[in-house]
Scaffold this motif. Structure first.
Motif, mmCIF file in Angstrom:
data_model
loop_
_atom_site.group_PDB
_atom_site.id
_atom_site.type_symbol
_atom_site.label_atom_id
_atom_site.label_comp_id
_atom_site.label_asym_id
_atom_site.label_seq_id
_atom_site.Cartn_x
_atom_site.Cartn_y
_atom_site.Cartn_z
ATOM 1 N N ALA A 1 0.948 -0.922 0.115
ATOM 2 C CA ALA A 1 0.031 -0.219 -0.210
ATOM 3 C C ALA A 1 1.194 1.524 -0.035
ATOM 4 O O ALA A 1 1.198 1.041 0.517
ATOM 5 C CB ALA A 1 -0.667 -0.213 0.943
ATOM 6 N N MET A 2 0.491 1.696 -0.611
ATOM 7 C CA MET A 2 1.366 3.536 -0.755
ATOM 8 C C MET A 2 0.356 4.686 -0.317
ATOM 9 O O MET A 2 -0.441 4.194 -1.053
ATOM 10 C CB MET A 2 2.288 3.089 -2.367
ATOM 11 N N GLY A 3 1.255 5.973 -0.543
ATOM 12 C CA GLY A 3 0.225 7.442 -0.311
ATOM 13 C C GLY A 3 0.231 7.372 2.140
ATOM 14 O O GLY A 3 0.818 6.895 2.600
ATOM 15 N N CYS A 4 -0.424 8.237 2.022
ATOM 16 C CA CYS A 4 -0.144 8.631 2.745
ATOM 17 C C CYS A 4 -1.969 8.424 3.718
ATOM 18 O O CYS A 4 -3.454 9.310 3.283
ATOM 19 C CB CYS A 4 -0.621 10.924 2.319
ATOM 20 N N ASP A 5 -1.550 8.479 5.528
ATOM 21 C CA ASP A 5 -2.750 7.912 5.745
ATOM 22 C C ASP A 5 -3.759 6.966 4.774
ATOM 23 O O ASP A 5 -4.758 7.234 4.692
ATOM 24 C CB ASP A 5 -3.563 9.550 5.911
ATOM 25 N N ASN A 6 -3.510 5.808 4.897
ATOM 26 C CA ASN A 6 -3.533 4.652 3.988
ATOM 27 C C ASN A 6 -3.659 3.585 4.573
ATOM 28 O O ASN A 6 -2.159 3.199 5.004
ATOM 29 C CB ASN A 6 -2.918 4.852 2.438
ATOM 30 N N THR A 7 -5.263 2.992 4.755
ATOM 31 C CA THR A 7 -5.226 1.045 4.894
ATOM 32 C C THR A 7 -5.282 0.668 4.485
ATOM 33 O O THR A 7 -6.563 0.832 3.919
ATOM 34 C CB THR A 7 -5.831 1.295 6.339
ATOM 35 N N ALA A 8 -4.576 -0.016 4.007
ATOM 36 C CA ALA A 8 -5.148 -0.763 2.729
ATOM 37 C C ALA A 8 -5.233 -2.536 2.689
ATOM 38 O O ALA A 8 -4.476 -3.104 3.508
ATOM 39 C CB ALA A 8 -4.190 -1.069 1.116
ATOM 40 N N SER A 9 -6.146 -3.054 2.735
ATOM 41 C CA SER A 9 -6.593 -4.503 3.144
ATOM 42 C C SER A 9 -6.561 -5.457 1.860
ATOM 43 O O SER A 9 -7.288 -5.651 0.403
ATOM 44 C CB SER A 9 -7.247 -5.301 4.193
ATOM 45 N N MET A 10 -6.811 -6.625 1.767
ATOM 46 C CA MET A 10 -6.845 -8.136 0.381
ATOM 47 C C MET A 10 -7.766 -8.713 1.892
ATOM 48 O O MET A 10 -7.808 -9.497 2.639
ATOM 49 C CB MET A 10 -5.835 -8.381 0.074
ATOM 50 N N ARG A 11 -9.226 -8.400 1.182
ATOM 51 C CA ARG A 11 -9.978 -9.573 1.787
ATOM 52 C C ARG A 11 -10.581 -10.956 1.037
ATOM 53 O O ARG A 11 -10.612 -10.544 -0.533
ATOM 54 C CB ARG A 11 -11.782 -8.448 1.833
#
Length: 315
Positions: free
Chosen positions: A133-143
């Motif tokens: 995950a790239m970017g500022c204030d970023n929460t990323a997930s794989m579901r």
């Protein structure tokens, strides 16, 4: 007499090399390259009769610039290269593809269903990919289909450049390993704290990516530009229904070996097969006579060297 022996040995070697092509037509061999991919080996192929089943059909397409590129037809993914080698013993062989990323340029949550591999001949390689995950204030997930998930969070930093050698450790970039046997997932991007008003601007992205490529390219990736595609490694095996139609499936030989993979795909029990040339042989194990012996090649070489050496000595 010496040269006749050498000629005979070379002829036998040439015949053994040609035998590998007997399982597919010469027209298939003529279409075994497309664009920058110079070798598309069976069970993959371009044109009717040149591939083992629809999962392995490759079409040669022109992109917007008119450049030809090979594409896995059923998955609509560009092929970067194909490997018949079993890099990790008892894993599938691999095909490297150009895989779409996911980006979000708003401050709200978003999600995307990715290219599904369920019930196909492919899975995402656990050994050679990771989730980034790239970017500022970023929460990323794989579901995943069973509602389990993995993910990571990246916080703000003034730097615009990602450096993977800094471990992509949560400042403008984060990464995590993936699960084994992965064939389908949904990507989500959320703000780190949805209760607080957004304080940052700019796009955020999340994607599966080939580990080695990200390691080598990390210091050159600019946060201000969103990549549309990145390399991803798929492992492949021939599904049992197609494998059992191959001539090699009904034979046993010292030159090659095949083994099965049993796994669950979309709640169904599935079996696929991968083959490899045994030690001392190399080539394409999916073709009849496709694994000519390295030993035979070496014998031809050393016999030739032994007989020709006296003629090379000069005093």
């Amino acid at each position: 007499m010496v040269f006749q022996i050498i000629l005979l040995l070379c002829s036998i070697y040439a015949i053994s090399e040609q035998a590998a092509g007997l399982a597919i037509s010469s027209s298939c061999e003529a279409k075994s390259s497309c664009g920058n991919v110079r070798n598309i080996p069976y069970p993959f192929g371009i044109g009717a009769g040149c591939y083992v089943d629809d999962w392995f059909e490759v079409v040669c397409m022109n992109d917007s610039l008119g450049s030809p590129k090979p594409v896995l037809k059923r998955l609509n993914l560009e092929v970067l290269n194909i490997s018949l080698e079993d890099t990790y013993r008892y894993s599938r062989s691999t095909v490297r593809v150009n895989y779409p990323t996911f980006s979000n340029c708003t401050n709200s949550s978003s999600r995307k269903q990715n290219v599904e591999l369920a019930n196909s001949s492919f899975i995402f390689s656990y050994y050679q990919n990771r989730f980034v995950a790239m970017g500022c204030d970023n929460t990323a997930s794989m579901r995943f289909s069973d509602d389990s998930m993995i993910g990571c969070s990246s916080r703000c930093d003034s730097s615009k450049v990602v450096r993977y050698d800094d471990s992509c450790n949560g400042i403008s970039c984060c990464q995590t390993t993936i699960t084994s046997g992965l064939n389908t997932f949904e990507t989500t991007i959320d703000p780190i704290d949805p209760r607080k008003p957004a304080v940052t601007e700019g796009c955020k992205s999340a994607f599966l990516v080939e580990d080695d490529w990200f390691w080598e390219s990390g210091s050159l990736i600019n946060m201000s530009s969103i990549m549309s595609h990145v390399p991803v490694v798929l492992e492949w095996g021939i599904l049992d229904t197609s494998f059992n139609t191959l001539p090699i499936a009904k034979k046993t030989a010292a030159e090659y070996n095949c083994y099965d993979h049993n796994y669950i795909s979309d709640s169904k029990y599935q079996t696929s097969y991968t083959c490899y040339c045994n030690k001392g042989f190399d080539g394409n194990p999916y073709l009849v006579g496709g694994c000519p012996g390295k030993v035979f090649k070496a014998v031809v070489y050393f016999i030739s060297l032994f007989f020709l050496l006296p003629f090379r000595v000069r005093y």
